[in-house]
Enzyme design. Structure first.
Site, PDB file in Angstrom:
ATOM      1  N   GLY A  42      -4.856 -25.337  24.808  1.00 37.85           N
ATOM      2  CA  GLY A  42      -5.261 -25.944  23.558  1.00 37.85           C
ATOM      3  C   GLY A  42      -6.321 -26.998  23.821  1.00 37.85           C
ATOM      4  CB  CYS A  43      -9.350 -28.075  21.986  1.00 32.72           C
ATOM      5  SG  CYS A  43      -8.727 -28.160  20.289  1.00 32.72           S
ATOM      6  CG  ASN A  44      -5.891 -31.691  19.944  1.00 30.11           C
ATOM      7  OD1 ASN A  44      -6.999 -32.203  19.855  1.00 30.11           O
ATOM      8  ND2 ASN A  44      -5.245 -31.236  18.891  1.00 30.11           N
TER       9      ASN A  44
END
Length: 342
Positions: free
Chosen positions: A148-150
């Protein structure tokens, strides 16, 4: 030899970002593009900024001849990947950009995504695609699950510090400001311009964000004990970028030195001089990550900052970085583009 690439879910933001990157990649060629509702359309009509490229017409997944494909990127929605990927050829190299295969424990997947996993055997095969920490596993993998980007932003900030035992695992607070493209391209009322612009909005607060599953998995592994961080993301009226501030208990100078040592040979991760903080402006449109450490006025407290582009290093750029390793190419190939400024 140029690798033939297929992109499933090419009409979304991460699909378009993959095309943008691969268009100037010397070792890859886009050979097939798949979409669902937009099948039959030219890519230039879906994304006019790609109109100068000679690209195949969008088709359905069933229309692709995978025997002519060396590697497939799956930029499909959550749940769809675990339905589609098991039907692909068993020897096809795959990089999945969805959330479907990031968590190793099926029970953790069910907890965070609200339903049993539909492809548990394939889930066991997936290598977690955080390139800088799983490089050798990715190099020999057939199937890689992108982060995930976060999650990537927080992991780059803190994994070396947990490994070195330099921060208190029980007092970490992660605060992230996130650009709107991280929510995908589908229509959502809260993402309308009139409802998003001129304001900031926390979301998935109170320990509800699904990327906490990745934090639990990777931070606990790094620390050698259970870690449960506090995490709140805030949606900003900006197209791209994530800026993370991790509030930790530890010696700031030691934290900075540990990050410098961990990333000194990494081409995409850059630790700023002590006391300097990153900006999303400085990494926009690139595969770069900028990190910084600031000492707080309370003794033994520090803030660790990280900035990356959620569509590039947070997703599609990292996917290409993984694919380079899987295909035996230079890891940096096609990814050394300078950030966009202003």
């Amino acid at each position: 030899m140029t690798a033939k690439i297929a992109i499933l879910g090419a009409s979304g933001y991460t699909g378009a970002e993959l095309v943008r990157i691969i268009a100037s990649h010397p070792g890859m060629e886009v050979a097939a593009l798949a979409a669902d509702r937009k099948a039959g359309m030219a890519m230039r009509d879906v994304f006019p900024h790609l109109a100068h490229l000679d690209l195949p017409t969008l088709v359905t997944i069933d229309e692709i001849d995978f025997s002519a494909i060396d590697l497939c990127f799956c930029a499909l929605p959550h749940v769809t990947s675990q339905q589609v990927i098991p039907g692909l050829p068993a020897d096809l190299k795959v990089v999945d950009l969805s959330a479907d295969f990031r968590l190793r424990d099926p029970a953790a997947y069910e907890k965070w995504y609200g339903q049993p996993h539909q492809a548990v055997e394939l889930q066991k095969e997936a290598v977690y695609g955080l390139t800088e920490f799983y490089r050798e596993e990715i190099r020999g993998a057939r199937f890689v699950a992108g982060t995930g980007c976060n999650a990537a932003t927080g992991l780059f900030s803190l994994v070396p510090l947990f490994r070195a035992g330099l921060i208190d695992p029980d007092s970490v607070i992660l605060d992230m400001k996130v650009g709107v493209s991280g929510a995908g391209r589908s229509l959502k009322e809260n993402l309308l311009h009139a409802e998003l612009s001129e304001g900031w909005m926390p979301y998935a607060a109170g320990g509800k964000h699904r990327h906490l599953g990745e934090f639990d998995q990777e931070f606990s592994l790094a620390a050698g004990r259970e870690v449960r961080v506090q995490f709140t993301p805030t949606l900003l009226p900006a197209n791209r970028g994530i800026l993370s501030a991790a509030y930790v208990q530890g010696d700031a100078a030691a934290l900075h030195a540990a990050l410098v040592e961990a990333y000194q040979d990494e081409p995409f991760l850059h630790v700023l001089p002590m006391g300097q903080v990153p900006s999303t402006r400085s990494i926009r449109g690139s595969n770069m990550v900028h990190l910084g450490v600031a000492a707080e006025r309370a003794k033994g407290r520090a803030t660790v900052f990280a900035a990356l582009d959620n569509l590039t290093k947070g997703s599609s750029g990292q996917a290409v970085q993984n694919a380079n390793l899987m295909l035996g190419l230079e890891e940096t190939e096609g990814l050394m583009m300078a950030p966009l400024f202003p």
